[in-house]
Design a protein around this motif. Structure first.
Motif, PDB file in Angstrom:
ATOM      1  N   SER A  24      27.054 -29.260  -0.597  1.00  7.35           N
ATOM      2  CA  SER A  24      28.367 -29.654  -0.093  1.00  7.35           C
ATOM      3  C   SER A  24      28.245 -30.447   1.201  1.00  7.35           C
ATOM      4  O   SER A  24      29.022 -31.366   1.455  1.00  7.35           O
ATOM      5  N   GLN A  25      27.263 -30.098   2.030  1.00  3.31           N
ATOM      6  CA  GLN A  25      27.062 -30.835   3.279  1.00  3.31           C
ATOM      7  C   GLN A  25      26.610 -32.263   3.003  1.00  3.31           C
ATOM      8  O   GLN A  25      27.099 -33.220   3.630  1.00  3.31           O
ATOM      9  N   GLU A  26      25.693 -32.432   2.058  1.00  2.00           N
ATOM     10  CA  GLU A  26      25.237 -33.779   1.712  1.00  2.00           C
ATOM     11  C   GLU A  26      26.375 -34.604   1.114  1.00  2.00           C
ATOM     12  O   GLU A  26      26.542 -35.784   1.454  1.00  2.00           O
ATOM     13  N   SER A  27      27.159 -33.978   0.233  1.00  2.00           N
ATOM     14  CA  SER A  27      28.297 -34.696  -0.358  1.00  2.00           C
ATOM     15  C   SER A  27      29.334 -35.048   0.697  1.00  2.00           C
ATOM     16  O   SER A  27      29.973 -36.103   0.624  1.00  2.00           O
ATOM     17  N   ALA A  28      29.510 -34.166   1.682  1.00  2.00           N
ATOM     18  CA  ALA A  28      30.477 -34.430   2.749  1.00  2.00           C
ATOM     19  C   ALA A  28      30.059 -35.636   3.579  1.00  2.00           C
ATOM     20  O   ALA A  28      30.892 -36.483   3.941  1.00  2.00           O
ATOM     21  N   VAL A  29      28.771 -35.719   3.892  1.00  2.00           N
ATOM     22  CA  VAL A  29      28.276 -36.884   4.643  1.00  2.00           C
ATOM     23  C   VAL A  29      28.488 -38.150   3.827  1.00  2.00           C
ATOM     24  O   VAL A  29      28.986 -39.163   4.345  1.00  2.00           O
ATOM     25  N   ALA A  30      28.137 -38.089   2.547  1.00  2.00           N
ATOM     26  CA  ALA A  30      28.300 -39.260   1.682  1.00  2.00           C
ATOM     27  C   ALA A  30      29.765 -39.672   1.592  1.00  2.00           C
ATOM     28  O   ALA A  30      30.101 -40.869   1.680  1.00  2.00           O
ATOM     29  N   ALA A  31      30.661 -38.709   1.414  1.00  2.00           N
ATOM     30  CA  ALA A  31      32.091 -39.017   1.302  1.00  2.00           C
ATOM     31  C   ALA A  31      32.630 -39.604   2.597  1.00  2.00           C
ATOM     32  O   ALA A  31      33.428 -40.562   2.578  1.00  2.00           O
ATOM     33  N   ALA A  32      32.205 -39.053   3.739  1.00  2.00           N
ATOM     34  CA  ALA A  32      32.672 -39.557   5.031  1.00  2.00           C
ATOM     35  C   ALA A  32      32.202 -40.983   5.270  1.00  2.00           C
ATOM     36  O   ALA A  32      32.979 -41.851   5.698  1.00  2.00           O
ATOM     37  N   LEU A  33      30.925 -41.251   4.986  1.00  2.00           N
ATOM     38  CA  LEU A  33      30.400 -42.602   5.194  1.00  2.00           C
ATOM     39  C   LEU A  33      31.048 -43.598   4.239  1.00  2.00           C
ATOM     40  O   LEU A  33      31.329 -44.742   4.623  1.00  2.00           O
ATOM     41  N   GLY A  38      44.773 -33.151  19.357  1.00  2.00           N
ATOM     42  CA  GLY A  38      44.850 -31.849  19.975  1.00  2.00           C
ATOM     43  C   GLY A  38      45.519 -30.781  19.140  1.00  2.00           C
ATOM     44  O   GLY A  38      45.615 -29.622  19.583  1.00  2.00           O
ATOM     45  N   ARG A  39      45.976 -31.100  17.938  1.00  2.00           N
ATOM     46  CA  ARG A  39      46.648 -30.125  17.079  1.00  2.00           C
ATOM     47  C   ARG A  39      45.615 -29.308  16.307  1.00  2.00           C
ATOM     48  O   ARG A  39      44.432 -29.657  16.224  1.00  2.00           O
ATOM     49  N   SER A  40      46.083 -28.212  15.731  1.00  2.00           N
ATOM     50  CA  SER A  40      45.180 -27.276  15.048  1.00  2.00           C
ATOM     51  C   SER A  40      45.373 -27.342  13.537  1.00  2.00           C
ATOM     52  O   SER A  40      46.432 -26.971  13.015  1.00  2.00           O
ATOM     53  N   PHE A  41      44.334 -27.815  12.851  1.00  2.00           N
ATOM     54  CA  PHE A  41      44.335 -27.921  11.390  1.00  2.00           C
ATOM     55  C   PHE A  41      43.273 -26.983  10.807  1.00  2.00           C
ATOM     56  O   PHE A  41      42.228 -26.753  11.415  1.00  2.00           O
ATOM     57  N   ALA A  42      43.541 -26.483   9.620  1.00  2.00           N
ATOM     58  CA  ALA A  42      42.548 -25.727   8.850  1.00  2.00           C
ATOM     59  C   ALA A  42      42.680 -26.171   7.404  1.00  2.00           C
ATOM     60  O   ALA A  42      43.671 -26.811   7.022  1.00  2.00           O
ATOM     61  N   GLY A  43      41.681 -25.853   6.601  1.00  2.00           N
ATOM     62  CA  GLY A  43      41.760 -26.250   5.209  1.00  2.00           C
ATOM     63  C   GLY A  43      40.552 -25.815   4.417  1.00  2.00           C
ATOM     64  O   GLY A  43      39.643 -25.156   4.942  1.00  2.00           O
ATOM     65  N   THR A  44      40.552 -26.206   3.163  1.00  2.00           N
ATOM     66  CA  THR A  44      39.465 -25.843   2.268  1.00  2.00           C
ATOM     67  C   THR A  44      39.453 -26.806   1.093  1.00  2.00           C
ATOM     68  O   THR A  44      40.452 -27.462   0.812  1.00  2.00           O
ATOM     69  N   GLY A  45      38.333 -26.890   0.418  1.00  2.00           N
ATOM     70  CA  GLY A  45      38.226 -27.759  -0.752  1.00  2.00           C
ATOM     71  C   GLY A  45      36.823 -28.320  -0.879  1.00  2.00           C
ATOM     72  O   GLY A  45      36.196 -28.661   0.125  1.00  2.00           O
ATOM     73  N   THR A  46      36.322 -28.379  -2.091  1.00  4.65           N
ATOM     74  CA  THR A  46      35.036 -29.024  -2.321  1.00  4.65           C
ATOM     75  C   THR A  46      35.208 -30.530  -2.184  1.00  4.65           C
ATOM     76  O   THR A  46      36.337 -31.042  -2.189  1.00  4.65           O
ATOM     77  N   ILE A  47      34.098 -31.233  -2.070  1.00  5.52           N
ATOM     78  CA  ILE A  47      34.147 -32.701  -1.977  1.00  5.52           C
ATOM     79  C   ILE A  47      32.967 -33.268  -2.750  1.00  5.52           C
ATOM     80  O   ILE A  47      31.898 -32.654  -2.799  1.00  5.52           O
ATOM     81  N   ASP A  48      33.172 -34.404  -3.402  1.00  2.00           N
ATOM     82  CA  ASP A  48      32.025 -35.103  -3.982  1.00  2.00           C
ATOM     83  C   ASP A  48      31.839 -36.414  -3.242  1.00  2.00           C
ATOM     84  O   ASP A  48      32.629 -36.769  -2.360  1.00  2.00           O
ATOM     85  N   ALA A  49      30.777 -37.135  -3.565  1.00  2.00           N
ATOM     86  CA  ALA A  49      30.439 -38.349  -2.823  1.00  2.00           C
ATOM     87  C   ALA A  49      31.515 -39.411  -2.931  1.00  2.00           C
ATOM     88  O   ALA A  49      31.616 -40.290  -2.067  1.00  2.00           O
ATOM     89  N   ASP A  50      32.352 -39.344  -3.972  1.00  2.00           N
ATOM     90  CA  ASP A  50      33.435 -40.305  -4.144  1.00  2.00           C
ATOM     91  C   ASP A  50      34.704 -39.881  -3.429  1.00  2.00           C
ATOM     92  O   ASP A  50      35.739 -40.554  -3.529  1.00  2.00           O
TER      93      ASP A  50
END
Length: 380
Positions: free
Chosen positions: A152-161, A292-304
């Motif tokens: 999930s960390q690798e996919s998150a980096v890929a999705a962000a980039l 400065g606001r407070s967000f939370a969340g959840t969800g898987t991510i793929d590279a797309d």
């Protein structure tokens, strides 16, 4: 996502109150045999009932876990560290949420704990077989959660980039072959996929497009096997999802232009992917995404950038509210579990992609409100 199992369980104590008889009143009992039998039966029931509370029960308990701010620190270090690229100050919170899980392979729970969770509206009580396949061991759970977190960390980096249009490369290799699939006997585990009918394989999406382009005709696939390039022929078949497939499990190896490290121990699973991606984007872009606001969340991510469903969302919303979050980002696919379970004071929006999540944070942080954003009451 699921945090490590909370294995601390409160002990159940049983106390018996003795009944003393004044010496002046001591005399042989005149109780009837029937009354003695009832007393014995009642005492036995109490003993069995108390014992039943400490007998291991075949259930898994889920309760709200802590949150972790992806743009903040854990201990004395940033949760996300980026080396080799310009980063910018952040503020507020983009928190991932967790669930405490106990029971099953993680260590048995007793009926006392089960009853307590049944009575607690914030907890969930699930049969063990509903959560874990029969025979699953604690080691297998830990290994699977750790692998899911890494992926999930690798996919998150890929999705962000990808969201930021920062180029990177991904290499697809064969991780396994399905039985009786077109790839069986043709592809082998470890083969690196290079091209399909002359079109370079740059990622999962390009491979999917090339296979769909065959419309079921034989495809010439260039591979690298044991360091040597060669070409094989596979005839894709139409899958149940309407796309043409080879029947191969794939592994993705990414090469990023800089290093992204995520320091989060004792938490496993894949459901933090979307929040990791948002945290990375915030660090790589000027300005404060949350203002400065407070967000939370959840969800898987793929590279797309596709956001997928997770488990335990009811407990995660409670954990977010308890931590002081104002807003919660929920996968659209989880909306059925969101509706009717939103804690007071928490505003929830639903998202299907990283782009939608980013748009929601920007809108809510700016004070424009949730007008135009998807709600689970709309989506579910």
């Amino acid at each position: 996502m699921r945090s490590p199992n909370d294995e601390s369980s409160a002990g159940n104590e049983t106390e018996g109150a003795g009944s003393g008889i004044p010496a002046a009143a001591a005399r042989p009992s005149r109780r009837s045999p029937r009354r003695r039998a009832l007393l014995v039966a009642g005492g036995t029931s109490l003993v069995l009932g108390a014992a039943g509370l400490v007998i291991p029960a075949p259930f898994v308990l889920e309760s709200p876990g802590p949150t972790f701010n992806t743009i903040g620190e854990i201990g004395d270090s940033p949760l996300i560290t980026i080396d080799g690229e310009q980063t910018y100050p952040t503020a507020g919170e983009l928190a991932l949420t967790t669930v405490f899980v106990s029971g099953g392979p993680n260590g048995a729970v007793n009926m006392g704990e089960v009853v307590a969770s049944w009575l607690n509206p914030e907890d969930a009580v699930l049969p063990v077989d509903f959560v874990y396949p029969h025979g699953t061991t604690r080691g297998e759970i830990q290994e699977g959660n750790a692998a899911a977190m890494t992926s999930s960390q690798e996919s998150a980096v890929a999705a962000a980039l990808d969201q930021l249009d920062i180029p990177f490369t991904e290499e697809l290799s064969v991780a396994g072959i399905m039985e009786d699939a077109p790839a069986e006997g043709v592809l082998e585990t470890g083969d690196v996929l290079l091209s399909v009918d002359g079109t370079e394989v740059t990622g999962v999406e390009s491979l999917r497009e090339s296979l769909n382009g065959t419309e079921g005709s034989p495809a010439r696939i260039a591979i690298r096997r044991d360091g040597t390039e060669q070409t094989v022929e596979v005839t894709p078949v139409l899958g149940e999802n309407g796309t043409y497939q080879m029947g191969a499990y794939l592994s993705i190896d990414y090469t990023f232009p800089f290093d992204v490290a995520i320091a989060l121990e004792n938490v496993g699973g894949a459901s933090a992917g979307m929040m990791f991606a948002l945290g990375i984007i915030d660090k790589l872009t000027p300005g404060e995404l949350t203002q400065g606001r407070s967000f939370a969340g959840t969800g898987t991510i793929d590279a797309d950038g596709q956001v997928g469903p997770i488990g335990g969302i009811e407990q995660k919303m409670v954990g977010a509210a308890d931590s002081g979050a104002e807003f919660f980002l929920a996968p659209k696919a989880n909306c059925d579990d969101v509706v009717g379970n939103i804690p007071e004071g928490l505003e929830v929006v639903s998202v299907e992609t990283l782009d939608e999540a980013l748009t929601a944070v920007e809108a809510l942080a700016s004070g424009r409100g949730a007008d135009g954003l998807a709600r689970c009451t709309d989506a579910g």
